[in-house]
Design a protein around this motif. Structure first.
Motif, PDB file in Angstrom:
ATOM      1  N   VAL A  55      35.788  39.739  45.979  1.00 54.74           N
ATOM      2  CA  VAL A  55      35.929  38.547  45.136  1.00 54.74           C
ATOM      3  C   VAL A  55      36.410  38.953  43.742  1.00 54.74           C
ATOM      4  O   VAL A  55      36.284  40.095  43.322  1.00 54.74           O
ATOM      5  N   ILE A  56      36.948  37.969  43.024  1.00 55.63           N
ATOM      6  CA  ILE A  56      37.384  38.214  41.653  1.00 55.63           C
ATOM      7  C   ILE A  56      36.155  38.476  40.795  1.00 55.63           C
ATOM      8  O   ILE A  56      35.202  37.703  40.789  1.00 55.63           O
ATOM      9  N   TYR A  57      36.196  39.578  40.067  1.00 60.87           N
ATOM     10  CA  TYR A  57      35.098  39.955  39.178  1.00 60.87           C
ATOM     11  C   TYR A  57      35.391  39.548  37.735  1.00 60.87           C
ATOM     12  O   TYR A  57      34.526  39.072  37.020  1.00 60.87           O
ATOM     13  N   HIS A  58      36.653  39.751  37.321  1.00 60.98           N
ATOM     14  CA  HIS A  58      37.011  39.441  35.935  1.00 60.98           C
ATOM     15  C   HIS A  58      38.474  38.997  35.863  1.00 60.98           C
ATOM     16  O   HIS A  58      39.343  39.591  36.493  1.00 60.98           O
ATOM     17  N   VAL A  59      38.706  37.942  35.070  1.00 60.93           N
ATOM     18  CA  VAL A  59      40.057  37.474  34.786  1.00 60.93           C
ATOM     19  C   VAL A  59      40.235  37.548  33.269  1.00 60.93           C
ATOM     20  O   VAL A  59      39.401  37.023  32.524  1.00 60.93           O
ATOM     21  N   PRO A  60      41.292  38.190  32.776  1.00 60.25           N
ATOM     22  CA  PRO A  60      41.507  38.251  31.331  1.00 60.25           C
ATOM     23  C   PRO A  60      41.622  36.842  30.737  1.00 60.25           C
ATOM     24  O   PRO A  60      42.137  35.925  31.392  1.00 60.25           O
ATOM     25  N   GLU A  61      41.136  36.679  29.520  1.00 59.10           N
ATOM     26  CA  GLU A  61      41.144  35.361  28.874  1.00 59.10           C
ATOM     27  C   GLU A  61      42.542  34.790  28.728  1.00 59.10           C
ATOM     28  O   GLU A  61      42.734  33.586  28.837  1.00 59.10           O
ATOM     29  N   ASP A  62      43.524  35.624  28.483  1.00 59.70           N
ATOM     30  CA  ASP A  62      44.885  35.137  28.270  1.00 59.70           C
ATOM     31  C   ASP A  62      45.684  34.997  29.577  1.00 59.70           C
ATOM     32  O   ASP A  62      46.857  34.647  29.542  1.00 59.70           O
ATOM     33  N   ALA A  63      45.057  35.233  30.704  1.00 58.36           N
ATOM     34  CA  ALA A  63      45.761  35.161  31.995  1.00 58.36           C
ATOM     35  C   ALA A  63      46.065  33.708  32.355  1.00 58.36           C
ATOM     36  O   ALA A  63      45.208  32.839  32.255  1.00 58.36           O
ATOM     37  N   ASP A  64      47.299  33.457  32.758  1.00 67.78           N
ATOM     38  CA  ASP A  64      47.723  32.130  33.188  1.00 67.78           C
ATOM     39  C   ASP A  64      48.005  32.219  34.689  1.00 67.78           C
ATOM     40  O   ASP A  64      49.148  32.377  35.105  1.00 67.78           O
ATOM     41  N   LEU A  65      46.941  32.144  35.481  1.00 66.49           N
ATOM     42  CA  LEU A  65      47.059  32.334  36.918  1.00 66.49           C
ATOM     43  C   LEU A  65      47.264  31.002  37.632  1.00 66.49           C
ATOM     44  O   LEU A  65      46.523  30.048  37.391  1.00 66.49           O
ATOM     45  N   ILE A  66      48.241  30.980  38.515  1.00 66.57           N
ATOM     46  CA  ILE A  66      48.478  29.779  39.315  1.00 66.57           C
ATOM     47  C   ILE A  66      47.447  29.693  40.431  1.00 66.57           C
ATOM     48  O   ILE A  66      46.905  28.640  40.708  1.00 66.57           O
ATOM     49  N   THR A  67      47.186  30.821  41.070  1.00 63.19           N
ATOM     50  CA  THR A  67      46.182  30.861  42.135  1.00 63.19           C
ATOM     51  C   THR A  67      45.108  31.873  41.784  1.00 63.19           C
ATOM     52  O   THR A  67      45.348  32.827  41.060  1.00 63.19           O
ATOM     53  N   ARG A  68      43.935  31.632  42.319  1.00 57.57           N
ATOM     54  CA  ARG A  68      42.825  32.573  42.169  1.00 57.57           C
ATOM     55  C   ARG A  68      42.238  32.766  43.550  1.00 57.57           C
ATOM     56  O   ARG A  68      41.741  31.816  44.147  1.00 57.57           O
ATOM     57  N   ARG A  69      42.331  33.976  44.042  1.00 59.40           N
ATOM     58  CA  ARG A  69      41.783  34.276  45.361  1.00 59.40           C
ATOM     59  C   ARG A  69      41.315  35.725  45.401  1.00 59.40           C
ATOM     60  O   ARG A  69      41.797  36.557  44.650  1.00 59.40           O
ATOM     61  N   GLY A  70      40.379  35.996  46.297  1.00 57.51           N
ATOM     62  CA  GLY A  70      39.893  37.350  46.486  1.00 57.51           C
ATOM     63  C   GLY A  70      40.893  38.186  47.262  1.00 57.51           C
ATOM     64  O   GLY A  70      41.963  37.715  47.667  1.00 57.51           O
ATOM     65  N   LEU A  71      40.534  39.432  47.482  1.00 55.11           N
ATOM     66  CA  LEU A  71      41.410  40.355  48.200  1.00 55.11           C
ATOM     67  C   LEU A  71      41.590  39.947  49.655  1.00 55.11           C
ATOM     68  O   LEU A  71      40.689  39.373  50.263  1.00 55.11           O
ATOM     69  N   TYR A  72      42.761  40.256  50.211  1.00 50.36           N
ATOM     70  CA  TYR A  72      42.983  40.084  51.637  1.00 50.36           C
ATOM     71  C   TYR A  72      42.106  41.106  52.350  1.00 50.36           C
ATOM     72  O   TYR A  72      42.125  42.285  52.022  1.00 50.36           O
ATOM     73  N   ARG A  73      41.346  40.646  53.331  1.00 53.84           N
ATOM     74  CA  ARG A  73      40.405  41.526  54.035  1.00 53.84           C
ATOM     75  C   ARG A  73      40.842  41.685  55.488  1.00 53.84           C
ATOM     76  O   ARG A  73      41.324  40.743  56.104  1.00 53.84           O
ATOM     77  N   TYR A  74      40.656  42.892  56.022  1.00 56.67           N
ATOM     78  CA  TYR A  74      41.011  43.192  57.405  1.00 56.67           C
ATOM     79  C   TYR A  74      39.792  43.713  58.160  1.00 56.67           C
ATOM     80  O   TYR A  74      38.846  44.214  57.567  1.00 56.67           O
TER      81      TYR A  74
END
Length: 184
Positions: A152-171
């Motif tokens: 899962v996402i642990y940290h997103v920088p404050e200035d990040a302009d992310l269109i999507t937020r998703r965790g890592l692809y898992r296999y």
């Protein structure tokens, strides 16, 4: 009283059916990615980096394939070492996801496998950098993922302009104490 009981039973039945149907969708129940082809079969005793991380809680290694002067190689990297291994013809067609693989064991002893590419940047050349404390960070978007907590996402920088937020692809991954087999 009978009308109220009948109405309650009808509403309860309808809500129960709706809850069951919503919970059975493929997206809601699938935790493993089929987005990129993944299949590999490594003997941990032959690869130093895999031997160091498999079965050791909180340890992870990256695996990525590349071609150098016409020779297919796999680079394995963990906290203490990095090695380029020449791959034989049988293993040349291993599928290692979009950017490579992250394999290891979380703090709870569960063997895990993730894609090495950042899922937000979604490009093979945007590989994550692993830290010694169970996190992976993208140098481009700055997002940090928790490898010990299902990617899962642990940290997103404050200035990040992310269109999507998703965790890592898992296999999917199997480990029997010697053989590491990741697949989807």
């Amino acid at each position: 009283m009978k009308k109220k009981l009948r109405a309650f039973t009808l509403h309860f039945s309808l809500l129960s059916c709706l809850w069951i149907l919503c919970g059975c969708s493929d997206d809601a129940t699938t935790m493993f990615s089929k987005r990129e082809y993944v299949y590999c079969y490594f003997d941990a005793f032959q690869y130093t980096e895999l031997f160091q991380v498999m079965g050791n809680p909180g340890q992870f290694a990256s695996i990525r394939k590349h071609v150098v002067d016409g020779v297919t190689k796999v680079t394995m990297k963990c906290a203490s070492s990095t090695t380029d291994y020449t791959i034989d013809a049988l293993n040349k067609n291993f599928g290692l996801g979009l950017g490579g693989l992250i394999v290891g064991t979380n703090n709870f002893g569960e063997v895990l496998c993730y894609d090495l590419a950042c899922p937000i940047c979604d490009r093979a050349d945007r590989r994550l950098t692993l830290s010694n404390d169970g996190y992976a960070k993208c140098a481009k978007c700055g997002v940090t993922y928790d490898l010990n907590n299902s990617g899962v996402i642990y940290h997103v920088p404050e200035d990040a302009d992310l269109i999507t937020r998703r965790g890592l692809y898992r296999y999917r991954i199997n480990y029997n104490g010697q053989i590491v087999n990741a697949y989807n």
